[in-house]
Design an enzyme around this catalytic site. Structure first.
Site, PDB file in Angstrom:
ATOM      1  N   ASN A   3       0.801  -1.231   0.000  1.00 32.92           N
ATOM      2  CA  ASN A   3       0.000   0.000   0.000  1.00 32.92           C
ATOM      3  C   ASN A   3       0.832   1.279   0.000  1.00 32.92           C
ATOM      4  OD1 ASN A   3       0.823  -0.598   2.581  1.00 32.92           O
ATOM      5  ND2 ASN A   3      -1.060   0.101   3.543  1.00 32.92           N
TER       6      ASN A   3
ATOM      7  N   GLU B 250       4.427  -4.756  11.945  1.00 34.00           N
ATOM      8  CA  GLU B 250       3.432  -3.723  11.628  1.00 34.00           C
ATOM      9  C   GLU B 250       2.323  -4.408  10.853  1.00 34.00           C
ATOM     10  OE1 GLU B 250       3.286  -0.860  12.742  1.00 34.00           O
ATOM     11  OE2 GLU B 250       5.303  -0.341  13.361  1.00 34.00           O
TER      12      GLU B 250
ATOM     13  N   CYS C  45      -3.487   0.473   6.674  1.00 32.77           N
ATOM     14  CA  CYS C  45      -3.621  -0.448   7.806  1.00 32.77           C
ATOM     15  C   CYS C  45      -4.328   0.178   8.998  1.00 32.77           C
ATOM     16  CB  CYS C  45      -2.240  -0.913   8.227  1.00 32.77           C
ATOM     17  SG  CYS C  45      -1.124   0.469   8.501  1.00 32.77           S
TER      18      CYS C  45
ATOM     19  N   GLU D   6       7.612   2.030  14.593  1.00 30.31           N
ATOM     20  CA  GLU D   6       8.341   2.714  13.536  1.00 30.31           C
ATOM     21  C   GLU D   6       8.272   4.217  13.821  1.00 30.31           C
ATOM     22  OE1 GLU D   6       6.723   0.704   9.818  1.00 30.31           O
ATOM     23  OE2 GLU D   6       8.789  -0.031   9.908  1.00 30.31           O
TER      24      GLU D   6
HETATM   25  P1  NAD Z   1       0.853  -9.773   3.194  1.00 21.27           P
HETATM   26  O1  NAD Z   1       0.890 -10.193   4.612  1.00 21.27           O
HETATM   27  O2  NAD Z   1       0.170 -10.632   2.218  1.00 21.27           O
HETATM   28  O3  NAD Z   1       2.337  -9.586   2.627  1.00 21.27           O
HETATM   29  C1  NAD Z   1       3.247  -8.704   3.239  1.00 21.27           C
HETATM   30  C2  NAD Z   1       4.655  -9.052   2.789  1.00 21.27           C
HETATM   31  O4  NAD Z   1       5.052 -10.290   3.378  1.00 21.27           O
HETATM   32  C3  NAD Z   1       4.816  -9.247   1.282  1.00 21.27           C
HETATM   33  O5  NAD Z   1       6.050  -8.682   0.887  1.00 21.27           O
HETATM   34  C4  NAD Z   1       4.831 -10.757   1.125  1.00 21.27           C
HETATM   35  O6  NAD Z   1       5.527 -11.196  -0.018  1.00 21.27           O
HETATM   36  C5  NAD Z   1       5.550 -11.180   2.384  1.00 21.27           C
HETATM   37  N1  NAD Z   1       5.274 -12.532   2.857  1.00 21.27           N
HETATM   38  C6  NAD Z   1       4.143 -13.251   2.711  1.00 21.27           C
HETATM   39  N2  NAD Z   1       4.261 -14.428   3.344  1.00 21.27           N
HETATM   40  C7  NAD Z   1       5.491 -14.448   3.916  1.00 21.27           C
HETATM   41  C8  NAD Z   1       6.207 -15.388   4.729  1.00 21.27           C
HETATM   42  N3  NAD Z   1       5.669 -16.553   5.093  1.00 21.27           N
HETATM   43  N4  NAD Z   1       7.459 -15.072   5.155  1.00 21.27           N
HETATM   44  C9  NAD Z   1       8.003 -13.876   4.831  1.00 21.27           C
HETATM   45  N5  NAD Z   1       7.384 -12.963   4.044  1.00 21.27           N
HETATM   46  C10 NAD Z   1       6.141 -13.239   3.610  1.00 21.27           C
HETATM   47  O7  NAD Z   1       0.265  -8.288   3.233  1.00 21.27           O
HETATM   48  P2  NAD Z   1      -0.141  -7.367   1.989  1.00 21.27           P
HETATM   49  O8  NAD Z   1      -1.385  -7.956   1.400  1.00 21.27           O
HETATM   50  O9  NAD Z   1       1.038  -7.113   1.159  1.00 21.27           O
HETATM   51  O10 NAD Z   1      -0.500  -6.003   2.736  1.00 21.27           O
HETATM   52  C11 NAD Z   1      -1.720  -5.757   3.344  1.00 21.27           C
HETATM   53  C12 NAD Z   1      -1.641  -6.011   4.837  1.00 21.27           C
HETATM   54  O11 NAD Z   1      -0.581  -5.254   5.406  1.00 21.27           O
HETATM   55  C13 NAD Z   1      -2.893  -5.578   5.562  1.00 21.27           C
HETATM   56  O12 NAD Z   1      -3.240  -6.524   6.531  1.00 21.27           O
HETATM   57  C14 NAD Z   1      -2.472  -4.281   6.222  1.00 21.27           C
HETATM   58  O13 NAD Z   1      -3.213  -3.933   7.345  1.00 21.27           O
HETATM   59  C15 NAD Z   1      -1.047  -4.536   6.530  1.00 21.27           C
HETATM   60  N6  NAD Z   1      -0.317  -3.281   6.677  1.00 21.27           N
HETATM   61  C16 NAD Z   1       0.116  -2.905   7.919  1.00 21.27           C
HETATM   62  C17 NAD Z   1       0.766  -1.692   8.085  1.00 21.27           C
HETATM   63  C18 NAD Z   1       1.241  -1.245   9.440  1.00 21.27           C
HETATM   64  O14 NAD Z   1       2.119  -0.409   9.505  1.00 21.27           O
HETATM   65  N7  NAD Z   1       0.718  -1.743  10.532  1.00 21.27           N
HETATM   66  C19 NAD Z   1       1.009  -0.880   6.987  1.00 21.27           C
HETATM   67  C20 NAD Z   1       0.563  -1.299   5.731  1.00 21.27           C
HETATM   68  C21 NAD Z   1      -0.090  -2.507   5.596  1.00 21.27           C
END
Ligand code: NAD
Length: 487
Positions: free
Chosen positions: A153, A250, A284, A461
């Site tokens: 995002n 996060e 998020c 962060e």
């Molecule tokens: P996701 O969890 O599908 O993927 C996040 C990242 O993790 C990607 O780069 C992915 O390739 C990697 N990944 C996936 N499985 C993994 C594993 N087993 N080991 C290591 N890496 C792995 O999330 P998304 O769909 O990319 O993003 C949306 C999510 O992120 C939402 O839940 C959102 O709330 C959260 N988010 C949180 C914040 C925050 O600061 N709290 C900010 C932005 C997004």
């Protein structure tokens, strides 16, 4: 291929390709156009990136924080000078409107480099602890090689929010962007080199859920900072725990935004809209459960509906566009399924709920959507949707709304709109969340800590707090006399 980088990965100061890696396309979500063709990292690429980071880190750690910070501040200047170019790339990568990326993405990344570049000289100090004749002192030392894993995002912001505190503390980083948005982080790596960062300190490798574990499990990696969903967080934290690594998580949320009857209604509606529709709802910390006191419900909903229906949906590169597409087709379809669940479970659809007219067929657009009469047990009130879907819930009194707001596994953020100053502080004090707002929503300047509680994660962060998560404390006891041993 209008956004094709020189190669998929950036390691040891240069672009690197390994065509043995699984090929994948980078798609512009507004049109479905393929804008770059890349390869996921092979185990050899992972090895190369971690080895480069490990090699470069000791010399970097030996530099003064001021000298390290100077390079980060230079990178901030370059990012600001190239804001338009970086914002266009961010728009291509994510589909977010240029109206947003031009003010929120490279600029917040630059803020991070500037802040940590400036603060490091004063904030990485240890303590002197007097112990009578003896004394002790502490030092903050870098962890070594840190891994950053990003969501899709805010790809440039996430890369910078992780790189800046990691690097200024004397660490090296290997960063893996989301497979949905692979492009921005490569530019950040280029810019850091141009700013004078020694090679090997910030490396970018591509890949998905198969690549991430190779980084998390690498024995030379000391820390993992993940921005992603709760299920991914559980897997990454578990894998890191197996080797007792430091982690920052996060993760996702389902945050409450509470509007009391004495609130400034225009501000509360504006805050709720920003907290649900900015970045097409893909934030998020969004306040996706909007609790509105019953006495103002009708006024709130009628103004909200009118303002939501005026949102300009369209070509993200047009500066007048306020709402772009979702990042990908699977994400759009997931949101549409949640909208169907909302209707099926009896929520009232106030506006939106469909794919807009007059958008490219291959674009992944969705109307900004408001549901009213949402109850706590409905799927749309419990699960993170991560799209432009606002749920409005009614409440009667303060105690009730606090109990309901806290009845979730998440604890990322929360907000309250009221003109009663004591109530505002009383309510935020009782809400379970890591980041809270009074009479605004979703503002996250680099000066303030950002992060979650409960299942939304741990670690912080931004702000000086982030430096603690990229350093270890070393304690040194200094004896000034002879050792008195009983034997
Ligand atoms: P996701 O969890 O599908 O993927 C996040 C990242 O993790 C990607 O780069 C992915 O390739 C990697 N990944 C996936 N499985 C993994 C594993 N087993 N080991 C290591 N890496 C792995 O999330 P998304 O769909 O990319 O993003 C949306 C999510 O992120 C939402 O839940 C959102 O709330 C959260 N988010 C949180 C914040 C925050 O600061 N709290 C900010 C932005 C997004």
């Amino acid at each position: 291929m209008r956004a094709q980088p020189k190669a998929s990965h950036f390691i040891d100061g240069a672009y690197v390709e390994d065509t043995a890696g699984t090929p994948f396309d980078s798609i512009y979500p507004a049109t479905g156009e393929v804008i770059a063709k890349l390869h996921a990292a092979t185990p050899a690429i992972v090895e190369q990136a971690v080895a480069a980071a490990k090699r470069a880190q000791p010399e970097w750690a030996a530099m003064s924080p001021t000298a390290r910070g100077r390079i980060l501040k230079k990178a901030a200047d370059i990012m600001r000078a190239r804001n338009r170019e970086l914002s266009e790339l961010e728009t291509l990568d994510t589909g977010k409107p240029i109206q947003e990326t031009i003010v929120a993405d490279p600029t917040s990344g630059a803020d991070s480099f500037e802040f940590f570049g400036g603060v490091a000289a004063a904030a990485l100090n240890g303590e002197h602890i007097p112990l009578g004749a003896d004394f002790a002192y502490t030092k903050r030392v870098p962890i070594g090689v840190c891994v950053g894993i990003g969501a899709w995002n805010y790809p440039q912001q996430i890369a910078c929010w992780k790189a800046a505190p990691a690097l200024v503390s004397g660490n090296a980083m290997v960063f893996k962007p989301s497979e949905n948005t692979p492009l921005g982080a490569l530019k950040i790596a280029e810019i850091l080199i141009e700013a004078g960062l020694p090679k090997g300190l910030f490396n970018v490798i591509q890949g998905d859920r198969d690549t991430g574990p190779l980084l998390v499990g690498h024995p030379d990696v000391g820390k993992v900072s993940l921005t992603g969903s709760v299920p991914t967080g559980r897997k990454v934290a578990a894998a890191a725990a197996g080797q007792l690594k430091h982690v920052t998580m996060e993760l996702g949320g389902k945050s409450p935004l509470i509007v009391f009857e004495d609130a400034d209604l225009d501000s509360a509606i504006g805050g709720a809209m920003l907290g649900n529709f900015y970045s097409t709802g893909q934030v998020c910390s969004n306040g996706t459960r909007v609790f509105v006191q019953k006495s103002i419900k009708e006024r709130f909903l009628s103004s909200l509906k009118a303002r939501t229906e005026r949102i300009v949906i369209g070509d993200p590169m047009d500066e007048a566009t306020q709402l772009g597409p979702m990042v990908s087709r699977p994400q759009r379809d997931k949101v549409l399924a949640y909208i169907e669940a909302g209707k099926a479970e009896g929520a009232t659809l106030v506006t939106g709920g469909a794919i807009p007219n007059d958008v490219p067929a291959e674009g992944t657009y969705i109307q900004p959507t408001v549901f009213a009469d949402v109850t706590d047990t409905m799927t749309i009130a419990r699960e993170e949707i991560f799209g432009p879907v606002m749920c409005v819930l009614d409440f009667d009194d303060e105690d009730e709304v606090i109990t309901r707001a806290n009845a979730t596994e998440f604890g990322l953020s929360a907000g309250v709109f009221t003109s009663d100053i004591t109530r505002a502080h009383r309510v935020v004090d009782r809400l379970d969340a890591g980041t809270l707002w009074i009479n605004t929503y979703n503002l996250c300047p680099v000066e303030i800590p950002f992060g979650g509680s409960k299942q939304s994660g741990f670690g912080r962060e931004n702000s000086v707090a982030a430096l603690q998560h990229y350093t270890e404390l070393k304690t040194v006891y200094v004896a000034m006399g002879k050792v008195e041993a009983p034997y």
